[in-house]
Write a protein that holds these residues in place. Structure first.
Motif, PDB file in Angstrom:
ATOM      1  N   GLN A  93       0.845  -1.209   0.000  1.00 61.14           N
ATOM      2  CA  GLN A  93       0.000   0.000   0.000  1.00 61.14           C
ATOM      3  C   GLN A  93       0.870   1.244   0.000  1.00 61.14           C
ATOM      4  O   GLN A  93       1.724   1.420   0.877  1.00 61.14           O
ATOM      5  CB  GLN A  93      -0.875   0.020   1.255  1.00 61.14           C
ATOM      6  CG  GLN A  93      -1.823  -1.145   1.366  1.00 61.14           C
ATOM      7  CD  GLN A  93      -2.421  -1.243   2.752  1.00 61.14           C
ATOM      8  OE1 GLN A  93      -1.697  -1.365   3.737  1.00 61.14           O
ATOM      9  NE2 GLN A  93      -3.736  -1.203   2.831  1.00 61.14           N
ATOM     10  N   VAL A  94       0.639   2.106  -0.954  1.00 63.03           N
ATOM     11  CA  VAL A  94       1.425   3.334  -1.044  1.00 63.03           C
ATOM     12  C   VAL A  94       0.480   4.541  -1.036  1.00 63.03           C
ATOM     13  O   VAL A  94      -0.422   4.640  -1.868  1.00 63.03           O
ATOM     14  CB  VAL A  94       2.287   3.367  -2.321  1.00 63.03           C
ATOM     15  CG1 VAL A  94       3.133   4.641  -2.347  1.00 63.03           C
ATOM     16  CG2 VAL A  94       3.192   2.142  -2.384  1.00 63.03           C
ATOM     17  N   THR A  95       0.699   5.432  -0.071  1.00 65.54           N
ATOM     18  CA  THR A  95      -0.057   6.680  -0.029  1.00 65.54           C
ATOM     19  C   THR A  95       0.715   7.693  -0.860  1.00 65.54           C
ATOM     20  O   THR A  95       1.924   7.870  -0.665  1.00 65.54           O
ATOM     21  CB  THR A  95      -0.188   7.193   1.418  1.00 65.54           C
ATOM     22  OG1 THR A  95      -0.838   6.187   2.190  1.00 65.54           O
ATOM     23  CG2 THR A  95      -1.015   8.478   1.471  1.00 65.54           C
ATOM     24  N   LEU A  96       0.043   8.328  -1.794  1.00 67.88           N
ATOM     25  CA  LEU A  96       0.745   9.302  -2.634  1.00 67.88           C
ATOM     26  C   LEU A  96      -0.139  10.504  -2.900  1.00 67.88           C
ATOM     27  O   LEU A  96      -1.356  10.444  -2.786  1.00 67.88           O
ATOM     28  CB  LEU A  96       1.206   8.685  -3.942  1.00 67.88           C
ATOM     29  CG  LEU A  96       0.227   8.138  -4.960  1.00 67.88           C
ATOM     30  CD1 LEU A  96       0.954   7.955  -6.300  1.00 67.88           C
ATOM     31  CD2 LEU A  96      -0.297   6.773  -4.514  1.00 67.88           C
ATOM     32  N   LYS A  97       0.514  11.633  -3.190  1.00 68.06           N
ATOM     33  CA  LYS A  97      -0.226  12.812  -3.627  1.00 68.06           C
ATOM     34  C   LYS A  97      -0.056  12.895  -5.130  1.00 68.06           C
ATOM     35  O   LYS A  97       1.035  12.652  -5.653  1.00 68.06           O
ATOM     36  CB  LYS A  97       0.309  14.071  -2.944  1.00 68.06           C
ATOM     37  CG  LYS A  97       0.036  14.050  -1.448  1.00 68.06           C
ATOM     38  CD  LYS A  97       0.191  15.396  -0.801  1.00 68.06           C
ATOM     39  CE  LYS A  97      -0.168  15.301   0.678  1.00 68.06           C
ATOM     40  NZ  LYS A  97      -0.027  16.608   1.357  1.00 68.06           N
ATOM     41  N   VAL A  98      -1.144  13.219  -5.823  1.00 68.87           N
ATOM     42  CA  VAL A  98      -1.104  13.334  -7.273  1.00 68.87           C
ATOM     43  C   VAL A  98      -1.477  14.761  -7.634  1.00 68.87           C
ATOM     44  O   VAL A  98      -2.498  15.280  -7.180  1.00 68.87           O
ATOM     45  CB  VAL A  98      -2.101  12.336  -7.918  1.00 68.87           C
ATOM     46  CG1 VAL A  98      -2.067  12.479  -9.437  1.00 68.87           C
ATOM     47  CG2 VAL A  98      -1.750  10.910  -7.516  1.00 68.87           C
ATOM     48  N   GLY A  99      -0.629  15.408  -8.428  1.00 70.29           N
ATOM     49  CA  GLY A  99      -0.872  16.807  -8.816  1.00 70.29           C
ATOM     50  C   GLY A  99      -1.363  16.918 -10.251  1.00 70.29           C
ATOM     51  O   GLY A  99      -0.894  16.192 -11.121  1.00 70.29           O
ATOM     52  N   PHE A 100      -2.300  17.824 -10.492  1.00 73.55           N
ATOM     53  CA  PHE A 100      -2.815  18.017 -11.857  1.00 73.55           C
ATOM     54  C   PHE A 100      -3.169  19.486 -12.083  1.00 73.55           C
ATOM     55  O   PHE A 100      -3.434  20.235 -11.145  1.00 73.55           O
ATOM     56  CB  PHE A 100      -4.030  17.122 -12.109  1.00 73.55           C
ATOM     57  CG  PHE A 100      -5.165  17.293 -11.148  1.00 73.55           C
ATOM     58  CD1 PHE A 100      -5.174  16.601  -9.942  1.00 73.55           C
ATOM     59  CD2 PHE A 100      -6.236  18.130 -11.434  1.00 73.55           C
ATOM     60  CE1 PHE A 100      -6.231  16.761  -9.040  1.00 73.55           C
ATOM     61  CE2 PHE A 100      -7.290  18.287 -10.548  1.00 73.55           C
ATOM     62  CZ  PHE A 100      -7.282  17.602  -9.348  1.00 73.55           C
ATOM     63  N   THR A 101      -3.151  19.896 -13.311  1.00 71.89           N
ATOM     64  CA  THR A 101      -3.487  21.267 -13.687  1.00 71.89           C
ATOM     65  C   THR A 101      -4.995  21.482 -13.548  1.00 71.89           C
ATOM     66  O   THR A 101      -5.778  20.661 -13.999  1.00 71.89           O
ATOM     67  CB  THR A 101      -3.108  21.503 -15.167  1.00 71.89           C
ATOM     68  OG1 THR A 101      -1.809  20.986 -15.379  1.00 71.89           O
ATOM     69  CG2 THR A 101      -3.135  22.984 -15.495  1.00 71.89           C
ATOM     70  N   ILE A 102      -5.351  22.570 -12.884  1.00 72.25           N
ATOM     71  CA  ILE A 102      -6.772  22.900 -12.763  1.00 72.25           C
ATOM     72  C   ILE A 102      -7.201  23.605 -14.042  1.00 72.25           C
ATOM     73  O   ILE A 102      -6.577  24.575 -14.458  1.00 72.25           O
ATOM     74  CB  ILE A 102      -7.043  23.862 -11.592  1.00 72.25           C
ATOM     75  CG1 ILE A 102      -6.684  23.191 -10.276  1.00 72.25           C
ATOM     76  CG2 ILE A 102      -8.521  24.283 -11.600  1.00 72.25           C
ATOM     77  CD1 ILE A 102      -6.962  24.062  -9.074  1.00 72.25           C
TER      78      ILE A 102
END
Lengths: 73, 73, 73, 73, 73, 73, 73, 73, 73, 73, 73, 73
Positions: free
Chosen positions: A58-67
């Motif tokens: 299990q890996v907790t990650l933050k994912v970034g994307f352009t709004i």
């Protein structure tokens, strides 16, 4: 890169295979509904143990994307 | 899950092969003497370098298990 | 307090009732096999949610005790 | 170093003399019952004050050792 | 648990009564629109003081839930 | 809220009853000599154990207040 | 220990001699005006270098004391 | 101090004697090739144990110095 | 710099104008009653939003000063 | 290990293949110009996403090596 | 303030002008679709460099707002 | 971005004018001897106070650049 605004969401991916697969599962799921995914950052790495074996990575990650149009979605 | 009490111990697994193998080695070693292992959490990832090559991958992890009768063991 | 040596172990207490009860459950369990418990420190507070309700409160804590004769036990 | 598995335990050493003595007291105590101690890491440094003087220096440290046969001991 | 993907959102619950009530208020609010809430993690505990009394207890927590169909919602 | 300047002090409240009571004791004590207390933030939660029971709950908190005339008081 | 309230202040002690002396200088200075000093916690260790030599050892520490009558002093 | 630019490098000093000697060894080594060393900050304190004794004290520190002409050197 | 003892206090400065102004407001307020201010360290940067606009910039900072005669003031 | 002094530098390795390959790329690059590489420590794990796929795995790591003659190089 | 529940989202604002402008850009973008924005907290400050100049200032911040009816939106 | 390897160095920029100027000074100094600067990350923000005024703004930052041929330089 320009004067974009990005949003980061926090996901937990899991996999029976390994750490990279858990990350890829989370990114793939996010990609089903979010366009313009740009990067991920690993926050935490864990796993479930069953019968002395690692059953799920299990890996907790933050994912970034352009709004583009709806920042809070 | 019920009103169990869990104990977490801290181990360092090492492997010539890679990060997941180092984690699995530590979990396997713990499983030799502890029943009811439930989860692990990666604390730190390091490695030894010899002759410019990664000789050992080392992962510090916490391993959690259900306490059945001797909490401090 | 004198020139004692203390050991700290990490436990996770859980309770259907609340945070303080989860801590007390962990301390009580530790007290079954360890004499001379001296203090605890809360490390993390979490909980399980079932059907929109908090089913279990979980508190990770470190418990310190005076070592008398077997430090690694 | 080879493919060993290590365990880390957390101790608090205290001393009337100073910081290094507090660390040495903890390591010496651990050595009474654990073979193969390999390293320590300082986690926290504190002290008790009595009558305006430092009465006890206290150092929390993790001590790592090679697991030979009983990982949870 | 299987190969699910989870999302974590960050909420701040407040309550005039106490810490556990503040957590429960936040979980209840989240449950109004999110199915499959699974766990929470306390991030920060604060409170507002008015006239020397604690007027509001405030707990920042992350709430995790299984993603079924719209990960970014 | 306006262009005020606030000061934060760090206190440790203790209580035989529980965590919230320890916080309230600290806030009440601060209120005896400081006007305009505005908020608190929990920094650490600990407790003393005597005879296997939690004898004192101890909460370290920061308390913020508006500076009116003597910032270092 | 009873239901006391403690206050912690943050000091930086410096010394030409070494780390323990820097801590003792700070504790001694605090003791000139505060009764009932109880403990200290090291926060940071630094030093000034002049001409390639360590000219001053600097230790930032928190010092805790029992509040008797003026909590914000 | 003026509008200087400083660079910080990270070193690990070791010593058979103690913590301060390990720091001084690292600072002395840095001084062999860097002019204008200004300060150090302790990052981590560890040590190697051999035959139950502390064989080497190891201190990781950052050392800051004024950049005069080649910032990346 | 000599063998001085310093004290650090924690302040929150706010400003309608911006971050640097919030810091300067806090330093100016501290300077009204404390002589010998020496340095500040930013701890946290926040702000209040009203009607979609940033109404107040808030910076939490620690301010260090030389203790001359009353360490706890 | 003896009374050596070590230096640690911070690198970011990237790879299209995976996490371990990103680490190995960074270690290999460092080995082109530094003799006596001894260990690495992972600081951060991230990645770039292009068209919903992980295009590059990026690992920030610190690499430690024995200083022989030019500490700042 | 009353017994409201707040949600915090994480954004990255960027600007060619400076740090405050990057924050304002992110807050303005959030305000296009979220009513009741209340505060922001700076998490990280970075920037892109092109041709030796800072091309973009980037600030990661959390923005908090009152939940009115759809907590996960 | 491709399979490049990056190095990060830690600098402290100072300025009489403000925070952004301190960052720009550090980046400009690094650019005098390093080609291919790519990004910076703010690590710490401080300042010197003289006569109750902020005399120097100081920002510690990490600067990342592409390694072309000499990784440790």
């Amino acid at each position: 890169m320009s004067e974009h605004i990005y949003k980061k969401i926090e996901l937990v991916g899991s996999s029976k295979i390994g750490l990279e697969d858990a990350i890829q599962n989370a990114v793939a799921k996010a990609g089903e509904t979010i366009r313009n995914l740009r990067w991920f950052e690993v926050v935490e790495t864990r796993g479930q143990i069953e019968n002395g074996q690692i059953a799920y990575w299990q890996v907790t990650l933050k994912v970034g994307f352009t709004i583009e149009d709806h920042p809070s979605s």
